[in-house]
Design an enzyme around this catalytic site. Sequence first.
Site, PDB file in Angstrom:
ATOM      1  N   CYS A   1      -2.510   8.776   2.973  1.00  0.00           N
ATOM      2  CA  CYS A   1      -2.594   8.242   0.871  1.00  0.00           C
ATOM      3  C   CYS A   1      -3.418   8.448   0.017  1.00  0.00           C
ATOM      4  CB  CYS A   1      -2.295   6.621   1.169  1.00  0.00           C
ATOM      5  SG  CYS A   1      -3.490   5.840   2.274  1.00  0.00           S
TER       6      CYS A   1
ATOM      7  N   GLU B   1       0.880  -1.092  -0.007  1.00  0.00           N
ATOM      8  CA  GLU B   1       0.461  -0.063  -0.192  1.00  0.00           C
ATOM      9  C   GLU B   1       0.943   1.400   0.211  1.00  0.00           C
ATOM     10  OE1 GLU B   1      -1.986  -0.610   3.327  1.00  0.00           O
ATOM     11  OE2 GLU B   1      -3.070  -2.043   3.292  1.00  0.00           O
TER      12      GLU B   1
HETATM   13  P1  NAD Z   1       8.378   4.709   4.072  1.00  0.00           P
HETATM   14  O1  NAD Z   1       8.795   4.409   2.950  1.00  0.00           O
HETATM   15  O2  NAD Z   1      10.107   5.309   4.246  1.00  0.00           O
HETATM   16  O3  NAD Z   1       8.587   4.365   5.342  1.00  0.00           O
HETATM   17  C1  NAD Z   1       8.078   2.844   5.845  1.00  0.00           C
HETATM   18  C2  NAD Z   1       7.747   1.922   6.388  1.00  0.00           C
HETATM   19  O4  NAD Z   1       8.986   1.055   5.769  1.00  0.00           O
HETATM   20  C3  NAD Z   1       9.304   2.109   7.857  1.00  0.00           C
HETATM   21  O5  NAD Z   1       8.823   1.317   8.869  1.00  0.00           O
HETATM   22  C4  NAD Z   1      10.415   1.891   7.035  1.00  0.00           C
HETATM   23  O6  NAD Z   1      10.997   1.914   8.293  1.00  0.00           O
HETATM   24  C5  NAD Z   1      10.149   0.768   6.372  1.00  0.00           C
HETATM   25  N1  NAD Z   1      11.166   1.007   4.985  1.00  0.00           N
HETATM   26  C6  NAD Z   1      11.561   1.944   4.473  1.00  0.00           C
HETATM   27  N2  NAD Z   1      12.036   1.315   3.341  1.00  0.00           N
HETATM   28  C7  NAD Z   1      12.237   0.197   3.531  1.00  0.00           C
HETATM   29  C8  NAD Z   1      13.461  -1.393   2.956  1.00  0.00           C
HETATM   30  N3  NAD Z   1      13.666  -1.109   1.150  1.00  0.00           N
HETATM   31  N4  NAD Z   1      12.257  -2.120   3.107  1.00  0.00           N
HETATM   32  C9  NAD Z   1      11.650  -2.604   4.378  1.00  0.00           C
HETATM   33  N5  NAD Z   1      11.367  -1.823   4.933  1.00  0.00           N
HETATM   34  C10 NAD Z   1      11.838  -0.197   3.970  1.00  0.00           C
HETATM   35  O7  NAD Z   1       7.148   5.653   4.011  1.00  0.00           O
HETATM   36  P2  NAD Z   1       7.320   7.059   5.632  1.00  0.00           P
HETATM   37  O8  NAD Z   1       7.411   7.778   5.468  1.00  0.00           O
HETATM   38  O9  NAD Z   1       6.763   6.330   6.645  1.00  0.00           O
HETATM   39  O10 NAD Z   1       5.611   6.280   5.201  1.00  0.00           O
HETATM   40  C11 NAD Z   1       5.121   7.759   3.978  1.00  0.00           C
HETATM   41  C12 NAD Z   1       4.610   7.001   2.519  1.00  0.00           C
HETATM   42  O11 NAD Z   1       3.774   5.922   3.328  1.00  0.00           O
HETATM   43  C13 NAD Z   1       4.016   7.818   1.836  1.00  0.00           C
HETATM   44  O12 NAD Z   1       3.901   7.083   0.619  1.00  0.00           O
HETATM   45  C14 NAD Z   1       2.347   7.441   1.988  1.00  0.00           C
HETATM   46  O13 NAD Z   1       1.173   7.961   0.809  1.00  0.00           O
HETATM   47  C15 NAD Z   1       2.386   6.018   2.022  1.00  0.00           C
HETATM   48  N6  NAD Z   1       1.261   5.131   2.537  1.00  0.00           N
HETATM   49  C16 NAD Z   1       0.154   4.570   2.142  1.00  0.00           C
HETATM   50  C17 NAD Z   1      -0.944   3.784   2.745  1.00  0.00           C
HETATM   51  C18 NAD Z   1      -1.676   3.326   2.207  1.00  0.00           C
HETATM   52  O14 NAD Z   1      -2.909   2.797   2.432  1.00  0.00           O
HETATM   53  N7  NAD Z   1      -1.947   3.130   0.725  1.00  0.00           N
HETATM   54  C19 NAD Z   1      -1.353   4.588   3.513  1.00  0.00           C
HETATM   55  C20 NAD Z   1      -0.415   5.021   5.004  1.00  0.00           C
HETATM   56  C21 NAD Z   1       0.491   5.817   4.408  1.00  0.00           C
END
Ligand code: NAD
Length: 491
Positions: free
Chosen positions: A298, A264
């Site tokens: 999101c 997501e």
């Molecule tokens: P992010 O991708 O930086 O981090 C999200 C999570 O993933 C964190 O726990 C992080 O430590 C982990 N992570 C980061 N890189 C990783 C990798 N290479 N491998 C495994 N884990 C990894 O995102 P963020 O800045 O925390 O959140 C914002 C983003 O989340 C925005 O793009 C937003 O649109 C999205 N989001 C989507 C939804 C949805 O339902 N589609 C809901 C909420 C947020």
Amino acid sequence: MTSPEMDIPSLADIEKHFTLFDYIDGERIPPTVELGSFVYNPSTGEPIAPQKATDPEQLERALQTAYRLHQSGVWANTPPEARAEMLENAANHLMTLVPMIAGVESYHTGIIFSTTQFVNAIVWLAFRAAAGVLRSGYVFSTVPGPCGDVEILRKPLGVAVAIVPWNSPAALAAHKVANALAAGCPVILKPSEWAPYSCLLLVEGLEAAGLPRGLFQIVNGGADVGQQLVSDPCVRAISFTGGLQGGRAVAAACAHDFKSMQLELGGNNAMIVCADADIDKVAEGVVAGLTTLNGQWCRALGRLLVHDTIYQSVLEASLHRLASLRIGDALDPATQLGPLANPVHKARVESAIRELAARGTCIHRTASVPAHGCYLSPTLITDASPQDTLEEIFGPVAAVHTFRTDEEAIQLANQSPYGLGGYVFSRDEEHAFRIARQMNTGGVKINGVSLLELNIDAPRPAWGLSGFGEEGTLETFDVFCGKSVVGVAAR
Ligand code: NAD
């Protein structure tokens, strides 16, 4: 001790929950690897604590614990009704924790308390819903075969991993964890390094429900720990919510040994405003689209597409409403919009706005913000080229573009590589439906912007770069299941 207005727990009680721990094989262990940054209280801009990650040996221990538990069959072979009962117990315990989860989450994410309280009802409802899937008989069905019934079994795939971002961590985590457990999988949760604390409260609810030791574990850290989890061969199913870069890295890791995955990711959601739209309702929608979850949603408004005959009125009405917003501390009951999540994210959002400003666009802001903390006045950007506003900014920021025909509006809406949410405003609902049906996105809401789903049992799909697989009650359950079809062969 609570505030009379909204059951906001006292600061003293909230602050007791800012001790980070890993939860491995039933033990709470302090993580010791320093990540070099801080978890913040964005309402003040002050750091709460250093960000920390799980030690490599403890991470390995968590994976081995989950793997051995799955191999033992202790949970995988527990009958669905017994699993459902345990999840219902968990739901009952978690329900009592919602005000504290919401308080802790508001304190360290900046999302206002009325929103965290509302959203975190999902924490216990997710466990109830997952139990409901088990009670419905979904895991075992039959179809007629050549020689009697053919069984369709949904079986747990094995160790599951849930990775969540910082914008609504506990609710997102609960939905993933509840479904993994319902499916029969041991699950390891990794909260965001920027907002780990509200997820830790899940431990209290699940311990009280008497889940087998090691079935639910938490490890901490950033992308590195996330990558180690998703690359480990004993992990078989992953549910990830986060940004595009992380999503791509998870997908690449899953490709190696074909792990089941649900991604997501982000959105850059369009709102199409037709010439006959109710301007007041549109302005209300613009404010909700920009400010829900402080714009870090999101499904937040990213591109406001307005029929050119009402462009000026929509812009003025929206800016007028934004001017009266009360922006401040997330735990103040009078606050309508809180700060961005942390100083690093604030700098990222401001830099995206500066880049657009440098291209000759016009930046509109009418709301005043407190002097200290990670605040950003909601921003509308006009005179930008649509080509320059296709990426997600993930803050209370939207570009405004005009159109003359429905075809032009739909073309603008579908121009973004994302496809998560969308909105259409028109007094003529049939007209709005005709436009909405042509938007290439997981869902479109007509004449309103709300965190509430149109129907809780409808799927929540993602198009394009917004993700992979669908979210939803049955859809998320299925991420953690493999199907087996068993029957007597034709003679
Ligand atoms: P992010 O991708 O930086 O981090 C999200 C999570 O993933 C964190 O726990 C992080 O430590 C982990 N992570 C980061 N890189 C990783 C990798 N290479 N491998 C495994 N884990 C990894 O995102 P963020 O800045 O925390 O959140 C914002 C983003 O989340 C925005 O793009 C937003 O649109 C999205 N989001 C989507 C939804 C949805 O339902 N589609 C809901 C909420 C947020």
